[in-house]
Design a protein around this motif. Structure first.
Motif, mmCIF file in Angstrom:
data_model
loop_
_atom_site.group_PDB
_atom_site.id
_atom_site.type_symbol
_atom_site.label_atom_id
_atom_site.label_comp_id
_atom_site.label_asym_id
_atom_site.label_seq_id
_atom_site.Cartn_x
_atom_site.Cartn_y
_atom_site.Cartn_z
ATOM 1 N N GLY A 1 0.843 -1.202 0.000
ATOM 2 C CA GLY A 1 0.000 0.000 0.000
ATOM 3 C C GLY A 1 0.873 1.245 0.000
ATOM 4 O O GLY A 1 2.111 1.170 -0.073
ATOM 5 N N THR A 2 0.198 2.398 0.050
ATOM 6 C CA THR A 2 0.882 3.696 0.161
ATOM 7 C C THR A 2 -0.027 4.620 0.959
ATOM 8 O O THR A 2 -1.249 4.591 0.771
ATOM 9 N N LEU A 3 0.551 5.406 1.841
ATOM 10 C CA LEU A 3 -0.239 6.438 2.525
ATOM 11 C C LEU A 3 -0.110 7.721 1.706
ATOM 12 O O LEU A 3 0.970 8.317 1.642
ATOM 13 N N GLY B 1 -3.700 3.587 2.120
ATOM 14 C CA GLY B 1 -3.971 3.229 0.726
ATOM 15 C C GLY B 1 -3.657 1.764 0.497
ATOM 16 O O GLY B 1 -2.497 1.348 0.534
ATOM 17 N N VAL B 2 -4.701 0.964 0.280
ATOM 18 C CA VAL B 2 -4.550 -0.485 0.120
ATOM 19 C C VAL B 2 -4.791 -0.848 -1.343
ATOM 20 O O VAL B 2 -5.815 -0.486 -1.911
ATOM 21 N N ARG B 3 -3.844 -1.554 -1.938
ATOM 22 C CA ARG B 3 -3.987 -1.906 -3.366
ATOM 23 C C ARG B 3 -4.539 -3.309 -3.572
ATOM 24 O O ARG B 3 -5.159 -3.593 -4.573
ATOM 25 N N GLU B 4 -4.294 -4.196 -2.639
ATOM 26 C CA GLU B 4 -4.645 -5.600 -2.897
ATOM 27 C C GLU B 4 -4.854 -6.344 -1.588
ATOM 28 O O GLU B 4 -3.953 -6.357 -0.740
ATOM 29 N N VAL C 1 -1.543 -3.182 -17.006
ATOM 30 C CA VAL C 1 -1.382 -3.926 -15.754
ATOM 31 C C VAL C 1 -0.354 -3.185 -14.904
ATOM 32 O O VAL C 1 0.767 -2.958 -15.347
ATOM 33 N N ASP C 2 -0.746 -2.815 -13.707
ATOM 34 C CA ASP C 2 0.076 -1.936 -12.866
ATOM 35 C C ASP C 2 0.288 -2.605 -11.512
ATOM 36 O O ASP C 2 -0.463 -2.384 -10.571
ATOM 37 N N ILE C 3 1.306 -3.464 -11.463
ATOM 38 C CA ILE C 3 1.608 -4.173 -10.209
ATOM 39 C C ILE C 3 2.892 -3.573 -9.640
ATOM 40 O O ILE C 3 3.985 -3.777 -10.169
ATOM 41 N N HIS C 4 2.723 -2.832 -8.559
ATOM 42 C CA HIS C 4 3.845 -2.070 -7.991
ATOM 43 C C HIS C 4 4.952 -2.992 -7.467
ATOM 44 O O HIS C 4 4.704 -4.173 -7.172
ATOM 45 N N ARG D 1 -8.309 -2.800 -10.678
ATOM 46 C CA ARG D 1 -8.492 -2.491 -9.255
ATOM 47 C C ARG D 1 -8.792 -1.009 -9.026
ATOM 48 O O ARG D 1 -8.922 -0.585 -7.890
ATOM 49 N N VAL D 2 -8.876 -0.200 -10.069
ATOM 50 C CA VAL D 2 -8.897 1.259 -9.925
ATOM 51 C C VAL D 2 -10.318 1.845 -9.951
ATOM 52 O O VAL D 2 -11.286 1.143 -10.243
ATOM 53 N N MET D 3 -10.414 3.149 -9.657
ATOM 54 C CA MET D 3 -11.722 3.762 -9.395
ATOM 55 C C MET D 3 -12.731 3.697 -10.549
ATOM 56 O O MET D 3 -13.893 3.337 -10.297
#
Ligand SMILES: Cc1cc2nc3c(=O)[nH]c(=O)nc-3n(C[C@H](O)[C@H](O)[C@H](O)COP(=O)(O)OP(=O)(O)OC[C@H]3O[C@@H](n4cnc5c(N)ncnc54)[C@H](O)[C@@H]3O)c2cc1C
Length: 456
Positions: free
Chosen positions: A190-192, A296-299, A331-334, A395-397
């Motif tokens: 995630g990211t804050l 901020g949770v991605r997965e 595809v955006d996998i950090h 996964r996006v808005m």
């Protein structure tokens, strides 16, 4: 783990047609869609604002909604962006081309503007909204949800309803009901996110931050040598939203993981403030206004649905007769850690994942929001049924909003025609969504939903 039996009598609320849990992009769209069609809808939200990651998480940019030729994401998501634009609430650099036409273009916005607009839209549609209300348990039998237990200032309450939509991002309701869910042991960090003022945008070269991050990491500026910087984006005259500082290995499905993630995020943001001040002209006077209230949770969880959308579908640009949305985002996998190996994996995927070209799209079939075999439950948004790769795209808005709108419309159709989530006539759903301005270009509609081939 030790267990403890806990029994008590609690108040019962009146029955609703539909209860939606979670008021992010998916949940607000679900509640709006169902209420506008005529259902009695209750929307539960744990925080004090609607918008989810987009507001309380300070993730203030909508992912691409067009494909270089035309707008793809219509419906409620489009209505929201157009309304913000007409009100003059989008940042000065944003034009309608951002979401109506451009390829891989983000539309930044102000969190407060979105909160206020959502309040207005939900109230006008007649949705009963309960903020500061957390879903804490659910009762289900024979693949059918009977009611949910919530907690708020009034204590614990039981809420019965005919249909339920889980838009918690983490499949909280589905998990309480015993719906099988998958988690990825190598989950994305995630990211804050944070909001900053004092930026002289006229002097900022946007691309410079992505070059200078290497120099700063090399110079030992950061306590974690993270070269993947999503970046600082303009959201107002002197305002910027920062998506920077990965919270590696902080598990969002553990309370300790979220706590440590928030604390690490607040520490990292200070390092990014000094990075921007030192390395990026125009940011010398950058000032931290606030960090987000939500990590901020991605997965986290992904449900096992009636259809599991795969990377092969994405690469095939597959169109489905029952698709509820079409999309074009890479595809955006950090990066999952700071190693060279991970950075190379990420950089390669960014340039080499069969990225869809201008004018293209792939479809999101109805079955990705229906837990396999369930009758009155939908799970829309981030926790949809997809593999890790394609989840990295949807996964996006904007995609979450399309899934939410479809879940709301599907729940209403089930009430109207006495159908169930897993037997719903999808041709009716597609027509209902089209009537609400969704762009669904498929021909040859069919009543049955697309399911994975047996044994696939
Ligand atoms: C750091 C970061 C950057 C991102 N950048 C972008 C970007 O630039 N553009 C983009 O489009 N997307 C971006 N995303 C992805 C996107 O923000 C989310 O995936 C998207 O918001 C998911 O929508 P959702 O409705 O499924 O969930 P969320 O937005 O997470 O909303 C879920 C809501 O449910 C509520 N909730 C949770 N549990 C309960 C409960 N038990 N009871 C009641 N309420 C509950 C939460 O408070 C929240 O409001 C980003 C994500 C992250 C983490």
């Amino acid at each position: 783990m030790k267990t403890h039996a806990f029994t008590r009598e609690i108040s019962v609320d009146p029955t609703y047609d539909i209860v939606v849990a979670g008021g992010g992009p998916a949940g607000t769209a679900a509640a709006l869609a169902a209420s506008r069609l005529g259902a009695k809808v209750l929307l539960l939200e744990a925080t004090g604002a609607l918008g989810g990651m987009g507001t309380s998480g300070l993730v203030t940019a909508f992912d691409p909604m067009a494909n270089g030729e035309r707008n793809l994401v219509g419906g409620i998501m489009l209505e929201i962006v157009e309304a913000l634009y007409k009100r003059g609430e989008l940042p000065p650099q944003v034009t309608p081309d951002f979401w109506r036409k451009r390829y891989h273009c983000w539309t930044p916005f102000r969190a407060e503007s979105l909160k206020f607009l959502l309040d207005e839209l939900l109230v006008a549609a007649g949705v009963e909204v309960r903020l500061f209300t957390t879903l804490v348990a659910a009762e289900a039998e024979a693949n059918q949800v009977k009611g949910v237990i919530v907690h708020n200032i009034e204590g614990l309450r039981y809420i019965p309803a005919r249909m339920f939509i889980d838009c918690t991002g983490d499949a909280v309701l589905a998990n309480y009901c015993g719906v099988p869910c998958r988690t990825n042991p190598e989950f994305m960090p995630g990211t804050l996110c944070s909001l900053h003022a004092g930026i002289d945008w006229a002097r900022v070269d946007h691309g410079l931050q992505y070059r200078k991050i290497f120099e700063a990491v090399e110079n030992g500026h950061f306590t974690q040598p993270d070269r993947h910087l999503p970046g600082l984006s303009q959201v107002g005259e002197g305002l910027g939203y920062l998506n920077g500082g990965h919270l590696f290995h902080k598990d969002p499905l553990k309370a300790a993981g979220r706590t440590e993630g928030m604390m690490l995020g607040r520490r990292l943001v200070r390092e990014y403030v000094s990075f921007y001040r030192k390395y990026i002209p125009g940011c010398e006077n950058l000032e931290l206004v606030t960090t987000a209230a939500l990590m901020g949770v991605r997965e986290t969880r992904r449900i096992v649905g009636e259809y599991d959308l795969t990377f092969a579908d994405y690469q095939a640009r597959r169109s489905f007769p029952d698709q509820i949305g079409v999309f074009n985002k890479f595809v955006d996998i950090h990066v999952r850690d700071c190693s060279d190996k991970e950075f190379q994996r990420f950089s390669k995927e960014m340039s080499d994942t069969g990225r869809l070209k201008e004018g293209e799209w792939f479809g999101l079939p109805y079955g990705i929001i229906v837990p396999k075999g369930w009758k009155n439950l939908w799970v829309a948004g981030r926790c949809n049924s997809s593999d890790v790769m394609v989840h990295g795209s949807i996964r996006v808005m904007p995609a979450a909003s399309m899934m939410g709108q479809a879940a709301g419309a599907a729940a209403w159709l089930c009430l109207k025609h006495a159908e169930t989530a897993n037997t719903l006539r999808t041709d009716r759903l597609v027509e209902t969504l089209r009537a609400a301005n969704a762009y669904l270009p498929q021909s040859g509609l069919q009543p049955a939903m697309t399911r994975n081939e047996a044994g696939a």
